[in-house]
Write a protein that holds these residues in place. Structure first.
Motif, PDB file in Angstrom:
ATOM      1  N   GLY A  15       0.849  -1.188   0.000  1.00 16.11           N
ATOM      2  CA  GLY A  15       0.000   0.000   0.000  1.00 16.11           C
ATOM      3  C   GLY A  15       0.884   1.236   0.000  1.00 16.11           C
ATOM      4  N   ILE A  16       0.478   2.262  -0.733  1.00 16.96           N
ATOM      5  CA  ILE A  16       1.288   3.472  -0.869  1.00 16.96           C
ATOM      6  C   ILE A  16       0.574   4.620  -0.161  1.00 16.96           C
ATOM      7  CG2 ILE A  16       2.353   5.086  -2.522  1.00 16.96           C
ATOM      8  CD1 ILE A  16       3.417   2.317  -3.035  1.00 16.96           C
ATOM      9  N   ALA A  17       1.208   5.195   0.852  1.00 16.27           N
ATOM     10  CA  ALA A  17       0.639   6.372   1.520  1.00 16.27           C
ATOM     11  C   ALA A  17       1.318   7.612   0.966  1.00 16.27           C
ATOM     12  CB  ALA A  17       0.860   6.265   3.032  1.00 16.27           C
ATOM     13  N   GLY A  18       0.600   8.380   0.151  1.00 10.33           N
ATOM     14  CA  GLY A  18       1.174   9.576  -0.471  1.00 10.33           C
ATOM     15  C   GLY A  18       1.560   9.299  -1.908  1.00 10.33           C
ATOM     16  N   LEU A  19       0.729   9.782  -2.842  1.00 13.82           N
ATOM     17  CA  LEU A  19       0.975   9.522  -4.269  1.00 13.82           C
ATOM     18  C   LEU A  19       1.604  10.744  -4.937  1.00 13.82           C
ATOM     19  CD1 LEU A  19      -2.297   7.610  -5.211  1.00 13.82           C
ATOM     20  CD2 LEU A  19       0.031   6.692  -5.350  1.00 13.82           C
ATOM     21  N   GLY A  20       2.619  11.306  -4.278  1.00 15.96           N
ATOM     22  CA  GLY A  20       3.339  12.439  -4.861  1.00 15.96           C
ATOM     23  C   GLY A  20       4.557  11.944  -5.624  1.00 15.96           C
ATOM     24  N   MET A  21       5.596  12.768  -5.607  1.00 12.06           N
ATOM     25  CA  MET A  21       6.801  12.444  -6.381  1.00 12.06           C
ATOM     26  C   MET A  21       7.411  11.100  -5.942  1.00 12.06           C
ATOM     27  SD  MET A  21      10.263  14.572  -6.249  1.00 12.06           S
ATOM     28  CE  MET A  21      11.375  14.756  -7.593  1.00 12.06           C
ATOM     29  N   ALA A  22       7.636  10.949  -4.626  1.00 16.62           N
ATOM     30  CA  ALA A  22       8.260   9.708  -4.140  1.00 16.62           C
ATOM     31  C   ALA A  22       7.319   8.530  -4.335  1.00 16.62           C
ATOM     32  CB  ALA A  22       8.627   9.856  -2.668  1.00 16.62           C
ATOM     33  N   GLY A  23       6.035   8.731  -4.018  1.00 16.28           N
ATOM     34  CA  GLY A  23       5.049   7.659  -4.180  1.00 16.28           C
ATOM     35  C   GLY A  23       5.011   7.176  -5.621  1.00 16.28           C
ATOM     36  N   ALA A  24       5.063   8.120  -6.559  1.00 18.43           N
ATOM     37  CA  ALA A  24       4.983   7.747  -7.981  1.00 18.43           C
ATOM     38  C   ALA A  24       6.181   6.897  -8.386  1.00 18.43           C
ATOM     39  CB  ALA A  24       4.913   9.014  -8.833  1.00 18.43           C
ATOM     40  N   VAL A  25       7.363   7.222  -7.868  1.00 16.68           N
ATOM     41  CA  VAL A  25       8.551   6.442  -8.237  1.00 16.68           C
ATOM     42  C   VAL A  25       8.467   5.035  -7.626  1.00 16.68           C
ATOM     43  CG1 VAL A  25      11.071   6.325  -8.182  1.00 16.68           C
ATOM     44  CG2 VAL A  25       9.959   8.532  -8.440  1.00 16.68           C
ATOM     45  N   MET A  26       7.973   4.970  -6.377  1.00 12.10           N
ATOM     46  CA  MET A  26       7.872   3.641  -5.757  1.00 12.10           C
ATOM     47  C   MET A  26       6.797   2.798  -6.448  1.00 12.10           C
ATOM     48  SD  MET A  26       9.198   1.526  -3.713  1.00 12.10           S
ATOM     49  CE  MET A  26      10.049   1.951  -2.202  1.00 12.10           C
ATOM     50  N   VAL A  27       5.720   3.425  -6.888  1.00 14.68           N
ATOM     51  CA  VAL A  27       4.696   2.689  -7.645  1.00 14.68           C
ATOM     52  C   VAL A  27       5.347   2.078  -8.887  1.00 14.68           C
ATOM     53  CG1 VAL A  27       2.636   2.961  -9.088  1.00 14.68           C
ATOM     54  CG2 VAL A  27       2.695   3.978  -6.805  1.00 14.68           C
ATOM     55  N   GLN A  28       6.146   2.888  -9.569  1.00 12.10           N
ATOM     56  CA  GLN A  28       6.815   2.425 -10.785  1.00 12.10           C
ATOM     57  C   GLN A  28       7.756   1.239 -10.454  1.00 12.10           C
ATOM     58  OE1 GLN A  28       9.254   5.492 -12.523  1.00 12.10           O
ATOM     59  NE2 GLN A  28       9.352   4.487 -14.513  1.00 12.10           N
ATOM     60  N   ALA A  29       8.459   1.358  -9.326  1.00 11.25           N
ATOM     61  CA  ALA A  29       9.391   0.291  -8.928  1.00 11.25           C
ATOM     62  C   ALA A  29       8.654  -0.977  -8.527  1.00 11.25           C
ATOM     63  CB  ALA A  29      10.271   0.779  -7.771  1.00 11.25           C
ATOM     64  N   ALA A  30       7.566  -0.810  -7.752  1.00 12.80           N
ATOM     65  CA  ALA A  30       6.835  -1.990  -7.253  1.00 12.80           C
ATOM     66  C   ALA A  30       6.074  -2.684  -8.377  1.00 12.80           C
ATOM     67  CB  ALA A  30       5.870  -1.563  -6.136  1.00 12.80           C
ATOM     68  N   ALA A  31       5.610  -1.899  -9.358  1.00 11.48           N
ATOM     69  CA  ALA A  31       4.809  -2.469 -10.448  1.00 11.48           C
ATOM     70  C   ALA A  31       5.609  -3.500 -11.244  1.00 11.48           C
ATOM     71  CB  ALA A  31       4.304  -1.358 -11.365  1.00 11.48           C
ATOM     72  N   VAL A  32       6.944  -3.362 -11.262  1.00 10.94           N
ATOM     73  CA  VAL A  32       7.752  -4.302 -12.037  1.00 10.94           C
ATOM     74  C   VAL A  32       8.568  -5.236 -11.123  1.00 10.94           C
ATOM     75  CG1 VAL A  32       7.911  -2.787 -14.045  1.00 10.94           C
ATOM     76  CG2 VAL A  32       9.657  -2.614 -12.258  1.00 10.94           C
ATOM     77  N   HIS A  33       8.281  -5.213  -9.824  1.00 10.99           N
ATOM     78  CA  HIS A  33       8.986  -6.097  -8.880  1.00 10.99           C
ATOM     79  C   HIS A  33       8.127  -7.334  -8.667  1.00 10.99           C
ATOM     80  CE1 HIS A  33      11.035  -7.659  -5.400  1.00 10.99           C
ATOM     81  NE2 HIS A  33      11.907  -6.661  -5.417  1.00 10.99           N
TER      82      HIS A  33
END
Ligand SMILES: NC(=O)c1ccc[n+]([C@@H]2O[C@H](COP(=O)([O-])OP(=O)(O)OC[C@H]3O[C@@H](n4cnc5c(N)ncnc54)[C@H](O)[C@@H]3O)[C@@H](O)[C@H]2O)c1
Length: 399
Positions: A15-33
């Protein structure tokens, strides 16, 4: 280094708390992990929430309290603004969720202690990441130094010039008392890198920090001298004034490892045109606002150079450069799958959950890094050396 994966382990619900700059990068990282499945997110803004829900067919809440109550979420990545790190991390731990917490861990040592206590009380894993100490090049540099192959470590030099202070900001990001400025946001990367390479135990700090621009009245640059217990020292130099950009000395590869165009002064110019800075902050960086590809090179945080008895090591676009009696040679690091830096954070949490392997960047490590950042501020204000009392070493099995 990626954690070895057992055969067909169930992906960890993230789960991602905060969909800002850092959240967006982690979403990108987790989506392909392959070890993770994005299950839900929380953000007060509808735009990034809707984009996330659509892209991942996942739940998106307006409130972190709802996110941490979601039974499909096992790990919560906290990437909300600094002032919410402690309350959101504690909220997640109290609901039995493991926590990956962005830097800075919190704004005070008391908050760090409350987070650690909540994680221990609820028997959940806590990792303070991402910082650039997770970059593959820094990890390899750490292994090389710790192996003793280059002899005794003498000093570490971390040097980064960016446009940090002139990116669109919310008011609290320009107020040091609320966690604004480079000491809470940027210098923790350098402290974490220096602590990993230098063994973890900083003895004392002397620093100067500058607030050079009255309309943006927080620290935008600093120089700090860190003395380690083992005799090594580090100098950390950071400037976010958007004049010189030290990526010029990094083959014009940006922090994430992507090529960039020279843009000295462009953040200042854009800010002059902006009518609503806080709004620009959200619209520029939030999840769904901009799509970035996977960077082709290694991530970095400016120049990092370690000086040992028998050679120097420097991070480079594709790994490390080693300089010794035989000349200069490149240590190439495979870029690998996924998003270097964030991938290692996710790997570390996976290894902690699946194999009980404790992370280096746990709560006490994160608190020690916050202690150094606070000491830099105090040293700059009081113009004197500050002794440290909460430092922890790099665990022996990692050296
Ligand atoms: N490790 C890194 O390289 C890195 C990079 C960028 C940011 N960060 C860290 O990540 C954190 C966020 O920074 P950012 O640049 O992404 O900021 P940001 O402003 O771009 O994003 C923060 C997001 O949190 C949301 N938010 C605000 N209040 C909230 C609440 N109460 N509940 C849920 N969401 C809330 C905002 O709407 C926004 O979308 C900071 O602590 C920063 O230090 C780390």
């Amino acid at each position: 280094m990626s954690a070895k994966k057992p055969s067909n382990p169930a992906p960890i619900g993230l789960g991602i708390a905060g969909l800002g700059m850092a959240g967006a990068v982690m979403v990108q990282a987790a989506a392909v992990h392959e070890g993770y499945m994005l299950k839900a997110a929380a953000d007060p803004h509808a735009g990034p929430r809707e984009a996330f829900a659509r892209d991942f067919n996942a739940r998106a809440y307006a409130d972190v309290a709802e996110l941490v109550a979601d039974p499909a979420v096992e790990v919560v990545y906290v990437a909300t603004p600094h002032q919410f790190h402690a309350p959101h991390a504690i909220l997640a731990a109290e609901r039995g969720k493991h926590v990956i917490l962005e830097k800075p861990m919190a704004l005070t040592l008391a908050e760090c202690e409350a987070i650690i206590a909540a994680a221990e009380r609820n028997k959940v894993q806590l990792i303070v990441g991402h910082t650039h100490a997770y970059d593959p090049a820094i990890r390899v540099m750490h292994k090389l130094i710790a192996s003793g192959a280059l002899g005794k470590l003498g000093m570490i030099n971390s040097f980064n010039y960016t446009n940090f202070l002139y990116r669109p900001r919310r008011p609290e990001e320009l107020d040091t008392s609320l966690g604004g400025g480079i000491l809470f946001n940027q210098v923790p990367h350098q402290i974490d890198i220096a602590r990993l390479l230098g063994g973890g135990l900083v003895k004392c700090v002397r620093a100067q920090a500058n607030a050079l621009d009255r309309p943006r009245p927080t620290e935008g640059s600093c120089v700090a001298f860190l003395q380690f217990e083992n005799g090594a020292a580090a100098s950390l130099v950071y400037s976010g004034h958007d004049h010189f950009d030290s990526d010029e000395w990094y083959d014009w590869i940006n922090e994430r490892g992507a090529p960039k165009e020279p843009a000295h002064g462009s953040a200042r110019r854009a800010l002059k045109q902006s009518k609503d800075e806080a709004r620009a902050r959200t619209e520029t960086y939030a999840y769904g606002a901009a799509s970035a590809g996977m960077p082709p090179h290694q991530p970095h945080f400016g120049q990092t150079i370690a000086t040992c008895a028998n050679g120097d090591l420097r991070t480079s676009a594709n790994g490390l450069m080693q300089y010794d009696i035989s000349g200069a040679s490149e240590i190439k690091i495979e870029r690998g799958e996924g998003m270097p830096g964030r991938r290692e954070v996710l790997d570390d949490m996976g290894a902690a959950l699946r194999y009980g392997r404790p992370p280096v960047h746990d709560g006490r490590w994160g608190k020690a890094t916050v202690e150094v950042a606070l000491a830099i501020l105090q040293s700059a204000r009081e113009q004197r050396e500050i002794a440290l009392h909460h430092q922890v070493p790099v665990p022996e099995e990692r050296t």
